[in-house]
Design a protein around this motif. Sequence first.
Motif, PDB file in Angstrom:
ATOM      1  N   GLU A  44     -63.269 -10.292  47.047  1.00 36.83           N
ATOM      2  CA  GLU A  44     -63.014  -8.970  47.642  1.00 36.83           C
ATOM      3  C   GLU A  44     -61.594  -8.874  48.180  1.00 36.83           C
ATOM      4  O   GLU A  44     -61.284  -8.010  48.999  1.00 36.83           O
ATOM      5  CB  GLU A  44     -64.058  -8.679  48.731  1.00 36.83           C
ATOM      6  CG  GLU A  44     -65.461  -8.549  48.137  1.00 36.83           C
ATOM      7  CD  GLU A  44     -66.560  -8.316  49.165  1.00 36.83           C
ATOM      8  OE1 GLU A  44     -66.244  -8.041  50.340  1.00 36.83           O
ATOM      9  OE2 GLU A  44     -67.741  -8.420  48.782  1.00 36.83           O
ATOM     10  N   ALA A  61     -63.601  -2.723  49.336  1.00 36.55           N
ATOM     11  CA  ALA A  61     -64.706  -2.199  50.146  1.00 36.55           C
ATOM     12  C   ALA A  61     -65.899  -1.815  49.276  1.00 36.55           C
ATOM     13  O   ALA A  61     -66.201  -0.629  49.116  1.00 36.55           O
ATOM     14  CB  ALA A  61     -64.214  -0.994  50.951  1.00 36.55           C
ATOM     15  N   MET A  63     -68.893  -1.810  49.891  1.00 31.96           N
ATOM     16  CA  MET A  63     -69.898  -1.072  50.662  1.00 31.96           C
ATOM     17  C   MET A  63     -69.755   0.443  50.483  1.00 31.96           C
ATOM     18  O   MET A  63     -70.718   1.185  50.615  1.00 31.96           O
ATOM     19  CB  MET A  63     -69.748  -1.439  52.145  1.00 31.96           C
ATOM     20  CG  MET A  63     -70.592  -0.617  53.091  1.00 31.96           C
ATOM     21  SD  MET A  63     -70.169  -0.963  54.827  1.00 31.96           S
ATOM     22  CE  MET A  63     -70.981  -2.525  55.061  1.00 31.96           C
ATOM     23  N   PHE A  64     -68.538   0.884  50.197  1.00 36.24           N
ATOM     24  CA  PHE A  64     -68.300   2.327  50.120  1.00 36.24           C
ATOM     25  C   PHE A  64     -68.125   2.858  48.693  1.00 36.24           C
ATOM     26  O   PHE A  64     -68.450   4.004  48.427  1.00 36.24           O
ATOM     27  CB  PHE A  64     -67.066   2.696  50.962  1.00 36.24           C
ATOM     28  CG  PHE A  64     -67.299   2.492  52.421  1.00 36.24           C
ATOM     29  CD1 PHE A  64     -67.939   3.464  53.174  1.00 36.24           C
ATOM     30  CD2 PHE A  64     -66.923   1.308  53.050  1.00 36.24           C
ATOM     31  CE1 PHE A  64     -68.181   3.276  54.524  1.00 36.24           C
ATOM     32  CE2 PHE A  64     -67.169   1.107  54.392  1.00 36.24           C
ATOM     33  CZ  PHE A  64     -67.799   2.086  55.138  1.00 36.24           C
ATOM     34  N   PRO A  66     -68.883   1.039  45.338  1.00 36.49           N
ATOM     35  CA  PRO A  66     -69.236  -0.143  44.543  1.00 36.49           C
ATOM     36  C   PRO A  66     -68.808  -0.066  43.085  1.00 36.49           C
ATOM     37  O   PRO A  66     -68.362  -1.076  42.525  1.00 36.49           O
ATOM     38  CB  PRO A  66     -70.765  -0.219  44.672  1.00 36.49           C
ATOM     39  CG  PRO A  66     -71.198   1.119  45.182  1.00 36.49           C
ATOM     40  CD  PRO A  66     -70.049   1.662  45.979  1.00 36.49           C
ATOM     41  N   GLU A 117     -67.733   8.487  44.303  1.00 37.56           N
ATOM     42  CA  GLU A 117     -68.097   7.678  45.482  1.00 37.56           C
ATOM     43  C   GLU A 117     -67.221   8.061  46.680  1.00 37.56           C
ATOM     44  O   GLU A 117     -66.523   7.232  47.254  1.00 37.56           O
ATOM     45  CB  GLU A 117     -67.945   6.194  45.158  1.00 37.56           C
ATOM     46  CG  GLU A 117     -68.845   5.745  44.011  1.00 37.56           C
ATOM     47  CD  GLU A 117     -68.622   4.292  43.606  1.00 37.56           C
ATOM     48  OE1 GLU A 117     -69.627   3.569  43.506  1.00 37.56           O
ATOM     49  OE2 GLU A 117     -67.458   3.889  43.405  1.00 37.56           O
ATOM     50  N   ARG A 120     -71.023   7.864  51.208  1.00 37.17           N
ATOM     51  CA  ARG A 120     -72.224   7.083  50.927  1.00 37.17           C
ATOM     52  C   ARG A 120     -73.276   7.496  51.957  1.00 37.17           C
ATOM     53  O   ARG A 120     -72.985   8.214  52.929  1.00 37.17           O
ATOM     54  CB  ARG A 120     -71.960   5.581  50.977  1.00 37.17           C
ATOM     55  CG  ARG A 120     -71.406   5.065  52.279  1.00 37.17           C
ATOM     56  CD  ARG A 120     -71.821   3.613  52.511  1.00 37.17           C
ATOM     57  NE  ARG A 120     -73.225   3.557  52.909  1.00 37.17           N
ATOM     58  CZ  ARG A 120     -73.998   2.482  52.792  1.00 37.17           C
ATOM     59  NH1 ARG A 120     -73.505   1.371  52.275  1.00 37.17           N
ATOM     60  NH2 ARG A 120     -75.255   2.507  53.202  1.00 37.17           N
ATOM     61  N   LEU A 125     -76.599   2.076  58.053  1.00 39.65           N
ATOM     62  CA  LEU A 125     -75.332   1.602  58.620  1.00 39.65           C
ATOM     63  C   LEU A 125     -75.451   1.488  60.142  1.00 39.65           C
ATOM     64  O   LEU A 125     -75.879   2.427  60.819  1.00 39.65           O
ATOM     65  CB  LEU A 125     -74.193   2.571  58.270  1.00 39.65           C
ATOM     66  CG  LEU A 125     -73.854   2.728  56.790  1.00 39.65           C
ATOM     67  CD1 LEU A 125     -72.635   3.647  56.635  1.00 39.65           C
ATOM     68  CD2 LEU A 125     -73.602   1.388  56.140  1.00 39.65           C
ATOM     69  N   ASP A 144     -69.092  -2.767  59.955  1.00 40.06           N
ATOM     70  CA  ASP A 144     -68.750  -4.002  59.248  1.00 40.06           C
ATOM     71  C   ASP A 144     -67.246  -4.122  58.991  1.00 40.06           C
ATOM     72  O   ASP A 144     -66.809  -4.481  57.893  1.00 40.06           O
ATOM     73  CB  ASP A 144     -69.526  -4.106  57.932  1.00 40.06           C
ATOM     74  CG  ASP A 144     -69.504  -5.548  57.382  1.00 40.06           C
ATOM     75  OD1 ASP A 144     -69.347  -6.493  58.181  1.00 40.06           O
ATOM     76  OD2 ASP A 144     -69.620  -5.718  56.151  1.00 40.06           O
ATOM     77  N   TRP A 146     -64.976  -1.715  59.020  1.00 39.56           N
ATOM     78  CA  TRP A 146     -64.304  -0.547  58.422  1.00 39.56           C
ATOM     79  C   TRP A 146     -64.387   0.673  59.329  1.00 39.56           C
ATOM     80  O   TRP A 146     -65.432   0.916  59.931  1.00 39.56           O
ATOM     81  CB  TRP A 146     -64.960  -0.201  57.081  1.00 39.56           C
ATOM     82  CG  TRP A 146     -64.885  -1.268  56.045  1.00 39.56           C
ATOM     83  CD1 TRP A 146     -65.892  -2.115  55.683  1.00 39.56           C
ATOM     84  CD2 TRP A 146     -63.746  -1.632  55.244  1.00 39.56           C
ATOM     85  NE1 TRP A 146     -65.457  -2.964  54.694  1.00 39.56           N
ATOM     86  CE2 TRP A 146     -64.138  -2.685  54.411  1.00 39.56           C
ATOM     87  CE3 TRP A 146     -62.440  -1.151  55.149  1.00 39.56           C
ATOM     88  CZ2 TRP A 146     -63.284  -3.290  53.488  1.00 39.56           C
ATOM     89  CZ3 TRP A 146     -61.573  -1.740  54.238  1.00 39.56           C
ATOM     90  CH2 TRP A 146     -61.993  -2.791  53.424  1.00 39.56           C
TER      91      TRP A 146
END
Lengths: 299, 299
Positions: A44, A61, A63-64, A66, A117, A120, A125, A144, A146
Motif C-alpha cells: 500500500e 487507500a 478502504m475508500f 478499492p 468510488e 463509500r 466505520l 483508520d 484517514w
Amino acid sequence: MNTYLLVPAALALMGQAALPKLLTPTDVVNAAPASAWKTIPADELLVMDLANGGRVVIQLAPMFAPVHVANVQKMARANYWPGATVYRVQDNYVAQWGLGETEKPLPPGVLAKPPAEYTRALAGLNITPLGSPDPYAPAAGFVDGWPVAYSPSEGWANLTHCYGYVGVSRGMDPETGSAADLYANIGHAPRHLDRNIASVGRVVEGIDKLSSLPRGTEGLGFYKDKSQHVPIASIRLASQVSAADRPAFEYMDTASPTFAQYLKIRANRRDDFYIRPAGGVDLCNVQVPVRRKPTGERG
Amino acid sequence: MNTYLLVPAALALMGQAALPKLLTPTDVVNAAPASAWKTIPADELLVMDLANGGRVVIQLAPMFAPVHVANVQKMARANYWPGATVYRVQDNYVAQWGLGETEKPLPPGVLAKPPAEYTRALAGLNITPLGSPDPYAPAAGFVDGWPVAYSPSEGWANLTHCYGYVGVSRGMDPETGSAADLYANIGHAPRHLDRNIASVGRVVEGIDKLSSLPRGTEGLGFYKDKSQHVPIASIRLASQVSAADRPAFEYMDTASPTFAQYLKIRANRRDDFYIRPAGGVDLCNVQVPVRRKPTGERG
C-alpha cells in the motif's frame, strides 16, 4: 530543562485535566507510545522516483477506492509507467503525472472504467469526529488514519482532498479514470473535488518534490513543451523495491487516546507563540502523523 | 456557440433565478461589469522584484493593520531593503523574506513595536457573509475585497490567513514584528495564525515565484546556507516604480451583485465536470477576483 517537552509519564497523568499551556502537537507526537502507531503494508506504498533523484512516497487507500487502488497496484506490478512524467503543475492546485494522452493498452486485469468510488458506505466505520464544523459536509473526522467527510443521514463517507492527497485524473463525467494518471494537491485543499473524483491516497514523503516544481504556463498549469516535463524514473510498490532501499512508514492510529490529545491541541494551540487559541480547526489542518518506521522495526 | 460563456446581458436577466447548469466562476468574472471592479491605489501595492527576474506584487491592507502597513510603506520609501532575501521556505506553510537577523536601524518614523493589529473592530464593516460554517470563527465573509473572520458577539474581525496572504514575522508574544520581515502562505491556509499575528495583505501576482522555490532543509524551512538564500533586487511601492513598468490592479467589489453570484457558484459547482455540488465552501477557496487593470485604464 526544556519545558516544551513533556515525557510520556506526564502525558499519562494529565488524563482529562486542562491542557498544560506549553504542549505543542509535535510534543504529543514525540511522546506517543508504540501502541499508537500502525504500520503501512508494503503493498500500500507507492514509490515514485523522479529522474532528478527526488523520491515521492504515496500511501494508498484501498478502504475508500478499492478498484482504483487495485488498478494502481496492477499497473505498478506490470511496470506500466516507463516514460511517465509530471506534465502539469498548477499553482495552488495540483501536480499531475502519468503517460498523459497515450494509446498504450492497460495491463491485463486493469479496469479501464472503474466504478465511481467517490464515496463509500459510512456503515462499519469507527469515526473519530473532528469536533469542528466542516463547510463541505454535514460532518468530518478520521478513520483508520484517514481524514473523512461524511453524512450520517445519507450514509456516505469520502476521503477528503487535503494538501498532499492523491486523486485519479479523469475527463468529463461519467468517466472515473483508470488511475494511469494521478495528481497530488499542492495548495489550499480543493475540497469541492470531494465526491466528484476518486481519491486514492496521500503523499507521506516528498510532497515538496512536486510542490516546488516550476508551474506550467499553459491553461490549467500544463507545461507548454514536452521538454519541460519532469521525467519519472520509476513507479513501484514498496514491495517491489529492494530491501535495502525499501521505505517503511507508520501512521498514527486515529482511534488512539494519543490522537485525541493531538486533535485537541491542534484546535487549541497554547504554546508560547500563540495568544488566542482558535477553539476549532479545519479538517485539513489536522495532518494525521505519519513517519518512517524507527530503524530496526522494518520487518 | 460556446455554451460555457454567458454574456453580461444573460447574467443580468438571470436575477435570482436558478443558476444555469454550465456557468463557472470564471464565466462570472469574465462577464463582470466595469462597476464591479475597484482600483488598488499605487501606494497600496508593494512590488518585490527577485534578482532572478520574478516579480511578486502584494496588495496591502491598511484597513486591517494600519500601523504595520504604514511601516511597510515607510521602509519602501526609505529604500530599507537592499540585501534582503527569501531565507525561509517551509513546505505547506510559508515563504519568508527580509533582512533576517540584522542590526540595521529602522528608518525614521517606523515603529519598532507596533500595536497588536491582529483584529479590528467589526463596527462599521459592511460584510458579505460567506454563508458556510467556518471552523475558526463564529462567522466569515468578505469586506471591501478581503476575506474576514468575525465575531458579532465580541465585535472583532480579522483578515484571514489564506493561500498567498501576507503576514508580519514576529518572535514570541508580546512582540508584533516591525514588518521588516514578511511571509506569504504557500500551503493549506494556516488559519490558526489568525488573531495571533498581523496580516498585512496578499500576493496578487507572482505567488508561484515564491511557492515553487526549493524548500529549506533546516528546522521551520530555513535555508541551511546563505548561498541558498534567494536574492531580492528591490522592494518598492508601485508609486515608486517608473510609469512604464508600474503594475496596476483592480479587485472585485465584494459588495457587488457579481460577487454574490460568484460566491454562490463557488459553493455549488455545476459545470460539466462536477457531479455533486458541495452546497458549501471554505472561505479560502473563494479567492476574491483580482486582475491587472485592462490596458488604457492605468491612469
